[in-house]
Enzyme design. Structure first.
Site, short mmCIF file in Angstrom:
data_model
loop_
_atom_site.label_atom_id
_atom_site.label_comp_id
_atom_site.label_asym_id
_atom_site.label_seq_id
_atom_site.Cartn_x
_atom_site.Cartn_y
_atom_site.Cartn_z
N HIS A 1 0.87 -1.18 0.00
CA HIS A 1 0.00 0.00 0.00
C HIS A 1 0.90 1.23 0.00
O HIS A 1 1.93 1.26 0.69
CB HIS A 1 -0.93 0.01 1.23
CG HIS A 1 -2.12 -0.89 1.06
ND1 HIS A 1 -2.78 -1.45 2.12
CD2 HIS A 1 -2.76 -1.31 -0.07
CE1 HIS A 1 -3.79 -2.19 1.66
NE2 HIS A 1 -3.79 -2.13 0.34
N ASP B 1 1.05 4.15 1.23
CA ASP B 1 1.51 4.90 2.42
C ASP B 1 2.63 4.18 3.17
O ASP B 1 3.14 4.69 4.16
CB ASP B 1 0.33 5.23 3.36
CG ASP B 1 -0.46 4.01 3.80
OD1 ASP B 1 -0.42 2.98 3.10
OD2 ASP B 1 -1.13 4.08 4.84
N HIS C 1 -4.29 -8.35 6.64
CA HIS C 1 -4.64 -7.05 6.07
C HIS C 1 -5.36 -7.29 4.74
O HIS C 1 -5.59 -8.44 4.36
CB HIS C 1 -3.34 -6.25 5.90
CG HIS C 1 -3.52 -4.79 5.65
ND1 HIS C 1 -4.49 -4.03 6.24
CD2 HIS C 1 -2.83 -3.94 4.84
CE1 HIS C 1 -4.39 -2.78 5.81
NE2 HIS C 1 -3.39 -2.70 4.95
N ASP D 1 0.47 -3.06 8.55
CA ASP D 1 -0.91 -2.84 8.94
C ASP D 1 -1.57 -4.19 9.23
O ASP D 1 -1.26 -5.17 8.58
CB ASP D 1 -1.69 -2.19 7.80
CG ASP D 1 -1.24 -0.79 7.48
OD1 ASP D 1 -0.38 -0.25 8.19
OD2 ASP D 1 -1.74 -0.23 6.50
N HIS E 1 0.02 4.69 13.19
CA HIS E 1 -0.79 4.51 11.98
C HIS E 1 -2.20 5.05 12.19
O HIS E 1 -3.21 4.44 11.81
CB HIS E 1 -0.83 3.03 11.57
CG HIS E 1 -1.24 2.84 10.13
ND1 HIS E 1 -2.53 2.59 9.75
CD2 HIS E 1 -0.52 2.91 8.98
CE1 HIS E 1 -2.59 2.48 8.42
NE2 HIS E 1 -1.38 2.68 7.94
#
Ligand SMILES: [Zn+2]
Length: 301
Positions: free
Chosen positions: A62, A64, A140, A210, A268
């Protein structure tokens, strides 16, 4: 061990908040963990020496968490880097990065190594005489791994006063630190315990981002010194965790509690929240030793 948070927010970079990236200083290694957009600016802002980064660990693809990577690789080239760079991340990362370099005819002047990960089980991905790094499979929306950084048990510490009093030659010091009994000048065998102190207790750091609430990782991170666990949402938005594959502060705290970790660092955060205070208090209702990550903050582990 020292952890510097370069960015600890989810989604988009903003003027005062940065997407995920951290630097872990462990036994003379400077490990970069995730590399969100703007990471190289954060490295400069916090005076991290670029040339000391030789290993970069990317949790998942991802944006980010890795959109800053090709920029950093390119800057290393412009700075005339010659040292090897190792990148650990999900399968596909090599293709993404090399395509960008290739179409820009950006040929690197330093060796770049990719270590692609695709296992769903924990894997050792780095080891030397002082440190190990393992993946922590997470839950995730796409394939994601956290990372477990562990110091190895060091040598015993020399009790200099005792060694000198016992009349032991300096040439035996290395052997003593390795745990051997040695003889003194009178040929008497002296027990190692009389000559040394216990080594420092090895420390460990687990990075879990994440992820949705994922108790499967608890056995792997049991008793770590410090756990960084994502907490994208507060309780009021807890219903969004399933669809987004994220956790609340309470989820993070219950993982910390069940794993009996020493300290929990939250991060996060969704950028929807103007204050982070509630993250701490919601987590503290479950687990007492909680700290909030903040861009630019350094934690001693
Ligand atoms: Zn993600």
């Amino acid at each position: 061990m020292k952890l510097t948070i370069l960015g600890c927010y989810s989604a988009t970079p903003r003027i005062n908040t940065n997407p995920t990236s951290q630097v872990l200083n462990i036994r003379n290694h400077l490990f970069l963990i995730d590399c969100g957009e703007g990471t190289q600016i954060q490295l400069r802002r916090h005076r991290v020496k670029f040339s000391r980064i030789r290993h970069i660990f990317i949790s998942h693809l991802h944006g980010d968490h890795y959109f800053g990577l090709v920029g950093l690789i390119s800057t290393f080239m412009l700075l005339g880097r010659e040292a090897d760079l190792h990148i650990y991340g999900p399968k596909g990362i090599k293709e993404i990065i090399l395509l960008q370099l290739k179409l820009g005819k950006s040929w690197l002047n330093y060796p770049l190594f990719f270590h692609e990960i695709e296992s769903k089980d924990p894997q050792f991905i780095f080891e030397d005489e002082k440190v190990t790094v393992q993946t922590i499979p997470l839950k995730h929306r796409i394939y994601t791994n956290g990372f477990l950084f562990k110091e190895k048990k060091g040598e015993r510490k020399l009790n200099l006063a005792a060694v000198q009093k016992a009349g032991i030659d300096i040439s035996y010091y290395r052997k003593i630190k390795k745990g051997f009994d040695v003889k003194n000048e009178n040929e008497e065998l002296i027990s190692n315990k009389e000559l040394t102190f216990e080594p420092d207790i090895p420390k460990s750091y687990a990075y879990c981002s994440d992820t949705a609430f994922h108790p499967d990782c608890i056995s792997q991170i049991k008793n770590v010194t410090t756990l960084y666990h994502e907490s994208t949402f507060l309780n009021e938005h807890g219903h969004m965790c399933d669809s987004t594959g994220h956790s609340t502060a309470v989820h993070a705290a219950s993982i910390a509690k069940k794993a009996s970790v020493g300290k929990l660092i939250l991060g996060h955060y969704s950028t929807r929240y103007s204050s982070l205070d509630l993250f701490k208090s919601e987590a503290e209702s479950i687990f007492e030793n909680v700290e909030l990550a903040k861009d630019g903050k350094t934690f001693l582990i």
